[in-house]
Design a protein around this motif. Structure first.
Motif, PDB file in Angstrom:
ATOM      1  N   HIS A   1      71.778  52.589  40.911  1.00 20.14           N
ATOM      2  CA  HIS A   1      72.941  53.354  40.455  1.00 20.14           C
ATOM      3  C   HIS A   1      73.543  52.838  39.149  1.00 20.14           C
ATOM      4  N   ALA A   2      73.444  51.536  38.900  1.00 24.39           N
ATOM      5  CA  ALA A   2      74.106  50.954  37.734  1.00 24.39           C
ATOM      6  C   ALA A   2      73.316  51.139  36.446  1.00 24.39           C
ATOM      7  N   ASP A   3      72.014  51.254  36.542  1.00 24.06           N
ATOM      8  CA  ASP A   3      71.202  51.399  35.335  1.00 24.06           C
ATOM      9  C   ASP A   3      71.100  52.874  34.956  1.00 24.06           C
ATOM     10  N   ASP A   4      72.244  53.457  34.651  1.00 19.67           N
ATOM     11  CA  ASP A   4      72.335  54.883  34.341  1.00 19.67           C
ATOM     12  C   ASP A   4      73.352  55.046  33.213  1.00 19.67           C
TER      13      ASP A   4
ATOM     14  N   PHE B   1      79.891  45.882  32.014  1.00 21.13           N
ATOM     15  CA  PHE B   1      78.878  46.645  32.742  1.00 21.13           C
ATOM     16  C   PHE B   1      77.830  47.037  31.704  1.00 21.13           C
ATOM     17  N   PRO B   2      76.766  46.266  31.567  1.00 24.02           N
ATOM     18  CA  PRO B   2      75.820  46.459  30.462  1.00 24.02           C
ATOM     19  C   PRO B   2      74.880  47.648  30.661  1.00 24.02           C
ATOM     20  N   HIS B   3      74.261  48.046  29.558  1.00 28.24           N
ATOM     21  CA  HIS B   3      73.183  49.038  29.620  1.00 28.24           C
ATOM     22  C   HIS B   3      72.116  48.605  28.624  1.00 28.24           C
ATOM     23  N   PRO B   4      70.879  48.520  28.999  1.00 28.20           N
ATOM     24  CA  PRO B   4      70.396  48.770  30.362  1.00 28.20           C
ATOM     25  C   PRO B   4      70.916  47.707  31.329  1.00 28.20           C
TER      26      PRO B   4
ATOM     27  N   THR C   1      69.956  45.305  34.055  1.00 27.72           N
ATOM     28  CA  THR C   1      68.712  44.661  34.479  1.00 27.72           C
ATOM     29  C   THR C   1      68.868  43.974  35.841  1.00 27.72           C
ATOM     30  N   ARG C   2      67.746  43.560  36.381  1.00 27.16           N
ATOM     31  CA  ARG C   2      67.749  42.800  37.639  1.00 27.16           C
ATOM     32  C   ARG C   2      68.584  41.528  37.470  1.00 27.16           C
ATOM     33  N   LEU C   3      68.467  40.867  36.322  1.00 28.62           N
ATOM     34  CA  LEU C   3      69.257  39.665  36.066  1.00 28.62           C
ATOM     35  C   LEU C   3      70.752  39.993  36.047  1.00 28.62           C
ATOM     36  N   ASP C   4      71.136  41.136  35.448  1.00 27.00           N
ATOM     37  CA  ASP C   4      72.540  41.552  35.451  1.00 27.00           C
ATOM     38  C   ASP C   4      73.035  41.718  36.883  1.00 27.00           C
ATOM     39  N   GLY C   5      72.245  42.369  37.718  1.00 30.94           N
ATOM     40  CA  GLY C   5      72.620  42.570  39.118  1.00 30.94           C
ATOM     41  C   GLY C   5      72.724  41.265  39.875  1.00 30.94           C
ATOM     42  N   GLN C   6      71.791  40.362  39.646  1.00 32.94           N
ATOM     43  CA  GLN C   6      71.820  39.059  40.305  1.00 32.94           C
ATOM     44  C   GLN C   6      73.050  38.265  39.884  1.00 32.94           C
ATOM     45  N   ARG C   7      73.376  38.303  38.599  1.00 32.34           N
ATOM     46  CA  ARG C   7      74.567  37.605  38.097  1.00 32.34           C
ATOM     47  C   ARG C   7      75.832  38.178  38.720  1.00 32.34           C
ATOM     48  N   PHE C   8      75.907  39.521  38.806  1.00 26.53           N
ATOM     49  CA  PHE C   8      77.073  40.155  39.417  1.00 26.53           C
ATOM     50  C   PHE C   8      77.205  39.737  40.880  1.00 26.53           C
TER      51      PHE C   8
END
Length: 185
Positions: free
Chosen positions: A36-39, A50-53, A55-62
């Motif tokens: 949902h977030a990579d949109d 909330f970055p774009h794209p 990434t998996r690393l962004d999600g893991q950090r969050f």
């Protein structure tokens, strides 16, 4: 005036609404978060935290609490057992301890169904009572009228705009300011 009823951690909270649950984020939400977030449609209305794209690393950090403090009242919006968005607040400190700033987002597949209006309707009273708030503020980019409608439907009042406050994807935007207040006594 009594001190706010701050809980050191909100990780045991579950708030149920009609067809959704608000609950703490979990490590196993990573795939749903990425879906949902990579949109770009979602990111256009959010801050650059909330970055774009996305990434998996962004999600893991969050999910590890490195982007926002997950001990604050920051929750996943769960529908049909899957996380599809989030809502949270950053409580004020010191002389602003009776106020907080709220933010939220929702995956595009859930837009236009009234879900976020219902989520805010469940979250805000709980938040204001739990943190003994007198002011809850939210800001909305001028290009996001749907988010403004969510707030207005939930009793927030528009207080004005911070003009030319945000640069998003090369365009300058005003930031609309909304607040819900409750006076003591």
């Amino acid at each position: 005036m009594p001190e706010p009823l701050r809980q050191p951690d909100h990780r045991d909270v579950r708030l149920a609404g009609d067809g959704f649950v608000l609950r703490p984020w979990r490590a196993d939400d990573l795939d749903d978060l990425l879906q949902h977030a990579d949109d770009l449609r979602v990111v256009r209305g959010l801050s650059d935290r909330f970055p774009h794209p996305y990434t998996r690393l962004d999600g893991q950090r969050f999910l590890a609490g490195k982007v926002v403090d997950l001990a604050d009242p920051v929750f996943a919006i769960e529908v049909d057992g899957r996380a599809c968005g989030g809502i949270g607040a950053r409580p004020g400190q010191g002389d602003r301890r009776y106020s907080a700033e709220m933010g939220y987002w929702l995956g595009h597949s859930r837009w236009g169904q009234g879900l976020m209006t219902q989520v805010v309707a469940v979250y805000v009273p709980w938040l204001m009572d739990t943190l003994a708030l007198h002011r809850l503020q939210a800001t909305v980019l001028d290009s996001n009228p749907a988010s403004a409608r969510v707030l207005l439907k939930n009793g927030f009042e528009e207080e004005g705009a911070q003009r030319c406050a945000v640069m998003k994807f090369g365009q300058l935007h005003d930031l609309r300011v909304f607040a819900k207040v409750r006076r003591p006594g």
